[in-house]
Scaffold this motif. Structure first.
Motif, PDB file in Angstrom:
ATOM      1  N   HIS A 143      40.040  23.472  49.414  1.00 23.65           N
ATOM      2  CA  HIS A 143      38.816  22.751  49.061  1.00 23.65           C
ATOM      3  C   HIS A 143      38.770  22.594  47.544  1.00 23.65           C
ATOM      4  O   HIS A 143      39.122  23.524  46.803  1.00 23.65           O
ATOM      5  CB  HIS A 143      37.600  23.533  49.555  1.00 23.65           C
ATOM      6  CG  HIS A 143      36.313  22.792  49.470  1.00 23.65           C
ATOM      7  ND1 HIS A 143      35.660  22.555  48.269  1.00 23.65           N
ATOM      8  CD2 HIS A 143      35.535  22.219  50.431  1.00 23.65           C
ATOM      9  CE1 HIS A 143      34.549  21.897  48.498  1.00 23.65           C
ATOM     10  NE2 HIS A 143      34.447  21.665  49.803  1.00 23.65           N
ATOM     11  N   PRO A 144      38.359  21.434  47.034  1.00 23.28           N
ATOM     12  CA  PRO A 144      38.362  21.222  45.574  1.00 23.28           C
ATOM     13  C   PRO A 144      37.637  22.313  44.790  1.00 23.28           C
ATOM     14  O   PRO A 144      38.080  22.701  43.701  1.00 23.28           O
ATOM     15  CB  PRO A 144      37.665  19.868  45.422  1.00 23.28           C
ATOM     16  CG  PRO A 144      37.946  19.157  46.708  1.00 23.28           C
ATOM     17  CD  PRO A 144      37.958  20.212  47.760  1.00 23.28           C
ATOM     18  N   ILE A 145      36.539  22.815  45.344  1.00 25.11           N
ATOM     19  CA  ILE A 145      35.794  23.874  44.645  1.00 25.11           C
ATOM     20  C   ILE A 145      36.622  25.152  44.602  1.00 25.11           C
ATOM     21  O   ILE A 145      36.707  25.831  43.564  1.00 25.11           O
ATOM     22  CB  ILE A 145      34.443  24.121  45.332  1.00 25.11           C
ATOM     23  CG1 ILE A 145      33.537  22.901  45.150  1.00 25.11           C
ATOM     24  CG2 ILE A 145      33.765  25.378  44.794  1.00 25.11           C
ATOM     25  CD1 ILE A 145      32.239  22.971  45.938  1.00 25.11           C
ATOM     26  N   ALA A 146      37.243  25.499  45.718  1.00 26.15           N
ATOM     27  CA  ALA A 146      38.062  26.709  45.761  1.00 26.15           C
ATOM     28  C   ALA A 146      39.304  26.568  44.891  1.00 26.15           C
ATOM     29  O   ALA A 146      39.706  27.508  44.200  1.00 26.15           O
ATOM     30  CB  ALA A 146      38.460  27.015  47.198  1.00 26.15           C
ATOM     31  N   LEU A 169      38.979  41.753  39.453  1.00 25.09           N
ATOM     32  CA  LEU A 169      38.713  42.150  40.836  1.00 25.09           C
ATOM     33  C   LEU A 169      40.027  42.468  41.543  1.00 25.09           C
ATOM     34  O   LEU A 169      41.042  41.805  41.307  1.00 25.09           O
ATOM     35  CB  LEU A 169      37.993  41.021  41.585  1.00 25.09           C
ATOM     36  CG  LEU A 169      36.614  40.621  41.064  1.00 25.09           C
ATOM     37  CD1 LEU A 169      36.126  39.375  41.793  1.00 25.09           C
ATOM     38  CD2 LEU A 169      35.621  41.768  41.231  1.00 25.09           C
ATOM     39  N   ASP A 170      39.994  43.481  42.405  1.00 26.55           N
ATOM     40  CA  ASP A 170      41.175  43.826  43.197  1.00 26.55           C
ATOM     41  C   ASP A 170      41.335  42.917  44.405  1.00 26.55           C
ATOM     42  O   ASP A 170      42.351  42.992  45.105  1.00 26.55           O
ATOM     43  CB  ASP A 170      41.074  45.276  43.674  1.00 26.55           C
ATOM     44  CG  ASP A 170      41.178  46.275  42.520  1.00 26.55           C
ATOM     45  OD1 ASP A 170      41.870  45.962  41.532  1.00 26.55           O
ATOM     46  OD2 ASP A 170      40.563  47.353  42.616  1.00 26.55           O
ATOM     47  N   ILE A 171      40.356  42.083  44.670  1.00 24.70           N
ATOM     48  CA  ILE A 171      40.369  41.210  45.842  1.00 24.70           C
ATOM     49  C   ILE A 171      41.519  40.203  45.720  1.00 24.70           C
ATOM     50  O   ILE A 171      41.726  39.615  44.649  1.00 24.70           O
ATOM     51  CB  ILE A 171      39.027  40.467  45.962  1.00 24.70           C
ATOM     52  CG1 ILE A 171      37.879  41.478  46.013  1.00 24.70           C
ATOM     53  CG2 ILE A 171      39.008  39.563  47.183  1.00 24.70           C
ATOM     54  CD1 ILE A 171      36.506  40.836  45.927  1.00 24.70           C
ATOM     55  N   PRO A 172      42.299  39.989  46.793  1.00 27.14           N
ATOM     56  CA  PRO A 172      43.384  39.000  46.734  1.00 27.14           C
ATOM     57  C   PRO A 172      42.880  37.645  46.256  1.00 27.14           C
ATOM     58  O   PRO A 172      41.742  37.260  46.522  1.00 27.14           O
ATOM     59  CB  PRO A 172      43.872  38.933  48.192  1.00 27.14           C
ATOM     60  CG  PRO A 172      43.513  40.267  48.765  1.00 27.14           C
ATOM     61  CD  PRO A 172      42.233  40.668  48.108  1.00 27.14           C
ATOM     62  N   HIS A 173      43.734  36.927  45.560  1.00 27.39           N
ATOM     63  CA  HIS A 173      43.306  35.678  44.932  1.00 27.39           C
ATOM     64  C   HIS A 173      42.821  34.639  45.928  1.00 27.39           C
ATOM     65  O   HIS A 173      41.868  33.907  45.654  1.00 27.39           O
ATOM     66  CB  HIS A 173      44.451  35.111  44.094  1.00 27.39           C
ATOM     67  CG  HIS A 173      44.655  35.860  42.816  1.00 27.39           C
ATOM     68  ND1 HIS A 173      45.567  35.474  41.867  1.00 27.39           N
ATOM     69  CD2 HIS A 173      44.053  36.984  42.324  1.00 27.39           C
ATOM     70  CE1 HIS A 173      45.531  36.319  40.849  1.00 27.39           C
ATOM     71  NE2 HIS A 173      44.625  37.237  41.102  1.00 27.39           N
ATOM     72  N   ASP A 174      43.482  34.546  47.087  1.00 25.26           N
ATOM     73  CA  ASP A 174      43.025  33.541  48.045  1.00 25.26           C
ATOM     74  C   ASP A 174      41.634  33.891  48.569  1.00 25.26           C
ATOM     75  O   ASP A 174      40.801  33.004  48.778  1.00 25.26           O
ATOM     76  CB  ASP A 174      44.033  33.368  49.187  1.00 25.26           C
ATOM     77  CG  ASP A 174      44.466  34.673  49.817  1.00 25.26           C
ATOM     78  OD1 ASP A 174      44.109  35.738  49.293  1.00 25.26           O
ATOM     79  OD2 ASP A 174      45.181  34.639  50.841  1.00 25.26           O
ATOM     80  N   GLN A 195      39.365  35.554  46.861  1.00 28.27           N
ATOM     81  CA  GLN A 195      38.435  35.268  45.767  1.00 28.27           C
ATOM     82  C   GLN A 195      38.004  33.802  45.805  1.00 28.27           C
ATOM     83  O   GLN A 195      36.836  33.476  45.600  1.00 28.27           O
ATOM     84  CB  GLN A 195      39.081  35.574  44.415  1.00 28.27           C
ATOM     85  CG  GLN A 195      39.226  37.051  44.094  1.00 28.27           C
ATOM     86  CD  GLN A 195      39.634  37.274  42.654  1.00 28.27           C
ATOM     87  OE1 GLN A 195      39.147  36.601  41.753  1.00 28.27           O
ATOM     88  NE2 GLN A 195      40.523  38.237  42.435  1.00 28.27           N
ATOM     89  N   ARG A 196      38.951  32.936  46.072  1.00 29.90           N
ATOM     90  CA  ARG A 196      38.622  31.508  46.158  1.00 29.90           C
ATOM     91  C   ARG A 196      37.671  31.232  47.315  1.00 29.90           C
ATOM     92  O   ARG A 196      36.730  30.434  47.191  1.00 29.90           O
ATOM     93  CB  ARG A 196      39.908  30.697  46.302  1.00 29.90           C
ATOM     94  CG  ARG A 196      40.727  30.603  45.032  1.00 29.90           C
ATOM     95  CD  ARG A 196      41.794  29.516  45.164  1.00 29.90           C
ATOM     96  NE  ARG A 196      42.317  29.181  43.859  1.00 29.90           N
ATOM     97  CZ  ARG A 196      43.493  29.586  43.391  1.00 29.90           C
ATOM     98  NH1 ARG A 196      44.257  30.347  44.152  1.00 29.90           N
ATOM     99  NH2 ARG A 196      43.916  29.228  42.200  1.00 29.90           N
ATOM    100  N   LEU A 197      37.914  31.874  48.443  1.00 26.98           N
ATOM    101  CA  LEU A 197      37.049  31.659  49.601  1.00 26.98           C
ATOM    102  C   LEU A 197      35.652  32.228  49.366  1.00 26.98           C
ATOM    103  O   LEU A 197      34.649  31.626  49.778  1.00 26.98           O
ATOM    104  CB  LEU A 197      37.677  32.283  50.854  1.00 26.98           C
ATOM    105  CG  LEU A 197      38.995  31.659  51.327  1.00 26.98           C
ATOM    106  CD1 LEU A 197      39.497  32.365  52.585  1.00 26.98           C
ATOM    107  CD2 LEU A 197      38.848  30.162  51.572  1.00 26.98           C
TER     108      LEU A 197
END
Length: 522
Positions: A57-60, A69-74, A76-78
């Motif tokens: 998605h363009p925003i993501a 953040l330790d959260i995986p990058h994908d 984080q985008r979601l």
């Protein structure tokens, strides 16, 4: 989830070919499943679904993940896309339904907690950290929606349980191995002149290497089987600019009213205990035909000890017979006795007991000349020196070599295959350095022969072979290796050139068959 109650952003009626039903889960629990409304044949598309959340998605895609953040990058985008939708009051009913109703069993079930006691608390910490980071970025700007740690934790747990993803930077085996483009006689979803490089840019930023990840509602209803009747395919979007979509395709004949099942992991050659360990971390104890023993455990194999099966003809594997698990030969129908089974288990222990040395050997910590006692080394040495492959006509299965020093294990045992897969795809430079080009192509052909011998023992008319991802990918790399050899044709005789052309044809045939089930034209 009551899919019929969601607002117009999601139309369950758009998928009349399937229905969502309640199924009996483990411990008497009521779960959901996706069922076929009509019969489907192998290779037929069942449905195409657009995601509710997706990293394309363009925003993501515009969001730059943070190392804070330790959260995986994908993810984080979601999470950022989810927060943006919430703040603008978009998809509100859909997102409400997701947060309330989608399963979190991959994190919060008893089995998942037992498999990884720290994961739930880790995800809760991630949610708290994300909330703090979000406020620091000015996310709380007076809008009606304010994130809570519980809501974000639930979303993370839902993503862990239900999301589908694919590494867009490693789509090589979808390209025609001869030309490097996707063939135009496949599905219109893949009908493009995609010319991705066979290797990614070493200097590419980590943010651009994230997996394509998304959440689909209908696909979230799919349950698992280690012998699935469907497969999920997510075409690439990064380089094509296409909108994200998930394709659910039938890979085994399905009757009307039958549940549609997929494989939750991408390992089709793991023994049952290893598969079940993976699946428990997803929140359930698999009781599919393969896990329950109703189908022979083809990846845990022993050479038949009956005289009529000497020479590697017969392969014994565990299967349930007369209410108990017995090691039955697929050639003569005989069974291993208790003493023979004990010998198999001892050999399995011997192989696994050498694994630490095997790893040290392949990364150079132990010189190869000090490892000639290892079973794995003996396999490579035997393959590279003495195995002359006889190619069958018309794409028939390749016969695996007979390696008597492995006895009572058969060469098709998962211990052997897993090692060959590791050495070919993770340590190919070492393999070529130690055993030359002959070692590389011998390992590749042996892996292909193992897959074909093992899956043919299921007696399903070759269906398991046709839909095998392992076989398709190995076919791709066989073509690539043959091309490499043919480029050196000036140094070889006509007989050698013809042999590699035949190998190229064999590999291409296997790749094309697999592609028909993955993304064939509807």
């Amino acid at each position: 989830m009551s899919v019929g109650s969601i607002d117009s952003s999601f139309h369950a009626s758009s998928y009349p070919q399937v229905s969502v039903r309640t199924v009996e889960g483990q411990g008497g629990r009521k779960d959901r499943g996706l069922f076929a409304a009509s019969a489907f044949e192998a290779g037929q598309l069942i449905l195409k679904e657009s995601p509710i959340l997706h990293t394309s998605h363009p925003i993501a895609r515009a969001f730059i993940p943070t190392a804070d953040l330790d959260i995986p990058h994908d993810w984080q985008r979601l999470l950022f896309l989810y927060a943006t939708h919430r703040r603008s009051n978009q998809l509100s009913q859909v997102l409400d339904g997701i947060i309330v109703d989608l399963s979190m069993d991959g994190v919060c079930s008893d089995l998942a907690r037992e498999a990884d006691p720290d994961r739930e608390s880790e995800f809760q910490e991630w949610a708290q950290e994300w909330i703090s980071w979000y406020h620091q970025q000015g996310g709380s700007d007076g809008t009606s929606w304010q994130p809570t740690a519980e809501e974000i934790f639930r979303l993370i747990a839902i993503l862990e349980t239900n999301s589908h993803s694919r590494d867009e930077d490693d789509m090589r085996d979808l390209l025609d191995p001869r030309t490097g483009v996707v063939p135009t006689n496949t599905s219109d979803t893949m009908d493009m002149a995609m010319t991705m490089s066979a290797s990614t840019d070493e200097h590419e930023d980590d943010e651009t290497k994230d997996e394509a990840c998304g959440l689909w509602i209908m696909a979230s209803m799919l349950n698992h089987s280690c012998l699935p009747n469907c497969t999920v395919f997510i075409p690439p979007t990064k380089r094509t600019g296409d909108e994200a979509a998930l394709y659910l395709r039938c890979i085994r004949p399905v009757s009307a009213g039958e549940e549609l099942l997929i494989n939750y992991h991408d390992e089709e050659y793991l023994p049952t205990l290893d598969r079940q360990d993976i699946l428990r971390s997803r929140g359930f104890d698999c009781q599919c035909p393969l896990c329950s023993g109703r189908v022979r455990e083809y990846m845990r194999s022993a050479a038949c000890s009956n005289l009529g099966c000497i020479g590697g003809q017969g392969v014994c594997c565990p299967v349930r017979a007369n209410g108990e698990i017995r090691w039955i030969c697929d050639h003569c129908g005989g069974a291993l006795d208790a003493l023979a089974i004990s010998a198999v288990e001892a050999k399995e222990q011997e192989w696994m007991g050498q694994w630490e040395q095997i790893l040290a050997m392949t990364i150079g910590d132990i010189p190869a000349e000090q490892c000639t006692h290892l079973l794995a080394y003996q396999v490579l040495q035997q393959l590279s020196r003495s195995w002359a492959v006889s190619l069958p006509a018309n794409g028939g299965s390749i016969t695996p070599p007979f390696l008597p020093f492995l006895s009572p294990l058969h060469v098709t045992h998962s211990h052997v295959y897993s090692f060959l897969k590791y050495i070919l795809f993770e340590q190919s430079f070492w393999l070529r350095q130690q055993f030359g080009d002959d070692g590389v192509h011998a390992v590749l052909l042996c892996m292909l022969a193992v897959i074909e011998r093992a899956l043919s023992s299921l007696g399903d008319g070759g269906l398991s072979l046709n839909v095998s991802e392992e076989r398709r990918v190995l076919g791709y790399w066989l073509v690539k290796e043959a091309q490499r050899r043919l480029e050196q044709a000036e140094f070889r005789g006509e007989e050698e050139v013809n042999r590699w052309r035949a190998l190229q044809d064999q590999g291409l045939l296997r790749w094309e068959v697999g592609m028909q089930y993955l993304c064939s034209r509807d």
